[in-house]
Design a protein around this motif. Sequence first.
Motif, mmCIF file in Angstrom:
data_model
loop_
_atom_site.group_PDB
_atom_site.id
_atom_site.type_symbol
_atom_site.label_atom_id
_atom_site.label_comp_id
_atom_site.label_asym_id
_atom_site.label_seq_id
_atom_site.Cartn_x
_atom_site.Cartn_y
_atom_site.Cartn_z
ATOM 1 N N GLU A 120 -3.060 -2.772 -0.034
ATOM 2 C CA GLU A 120 -2.796 -4.087 0.548
ATOM 3 C C GLU A 120 -4.030 -4.953 0.360
ATOM 4 N N ILE A 121 -3.817 -6.165 -0.121
ATOM 5 C CA ILE A 121 -4.921 -7.088 -0.346
ATOM 6 C C ILE A 121 -4.629 -8.403 0.343
ATOM 7 N N SER A 122 -5.666 -9.176 0.536
ATOM 8 C CA SER A 122 -5.521 -10.462 1.207
ATOM 9 C C SER A 122 -4.789 -11.435 0.291
ATOM 10 N N GLU A 169 4.556 -11.593 5.131
ATOM 11 C CA GLU A 169 3.334 -12.273 4.705
ATOM 12 C C GLU A 169 2.242 -11.279 4.323
ATOM 13 N N ARG A 170 2.607 -10.362 3.412
ATOM 14 C CA ARG A 170 1.687 -9.339 2.941
ATOM 15 C C ARG A 170 1.705 -9.315 1.414
ATOM 16 N N TRP A 196 4.435 -9.596 -3.512
ATOM 17 C CA TRP A 196 4.388 -10.381 -2.277
ATOM 18 C C TRP A 196 5.601 -10.051 -1.433
ATOM 19 N N THR A 244 -4.691 -14.349 -1.087
ATOM 20 C CA THR A 244 -5.475 -15.564 -1.262
ATOM 21 C C THR A 244 -4.749 -16.612 -2.097
#
Length: 191
Positions: free
Chosen positions: A14-16, A161-162, A156, A18
């Motif tokens: 899992e990453i932010s 919202e991940r 996505w 951006t």
Amino acid sequence: MFHPPEHTALALCEISPTREPVGAFEALRGRAYPWLLESALPSPRLGRFSFTGADPYLLLRARGGSIELECRRAVHAGLTPGRRVVDGDFFETARALLPRLPAQASASELPFVGGALCALGYELAEQIENLALGGGLDDLALPDATLLFVDRVLVWDHHRERLFAAALGFGAQAAAAHGAAERGARALGRW
């Protein structure tokens, strides 16, 4: 004809988030064969996921009974970098080249974590039915079908919202497959 890897593994990181999918696609456009499957429908059931990536490890282009294979990265021992043309059935060849998805892919909520993206042309119908579609001008010389075999995907989940970096790894041993998947997910997570 084609030998799939003994083991396939999946790594998720899992990453932010951006960037939105279109922004990520723009960032990937400088790489080879970028692609985007964008869901613009704000629905938790039908428009929940979007996917993007680039740099497929293998491309398959079919024109009639001729199949061009372009191996860009030898991700397992059954693949050799370079181009070659073989005669055969598109569907049988595609099926033989598809990696087996690991068990953890079925357990994941993510509907696509790697495999093949496909663009099918109308002329491919001649391989399914006894049709005579020829006679038209082929001024673009497009293939009847193109598959991108991908082992790295940005996914996505709009509903939650991940953002995930998903990577498949292949190997003769399970540990090698897991290591390759982990390295791919980490690399994709730094995009």
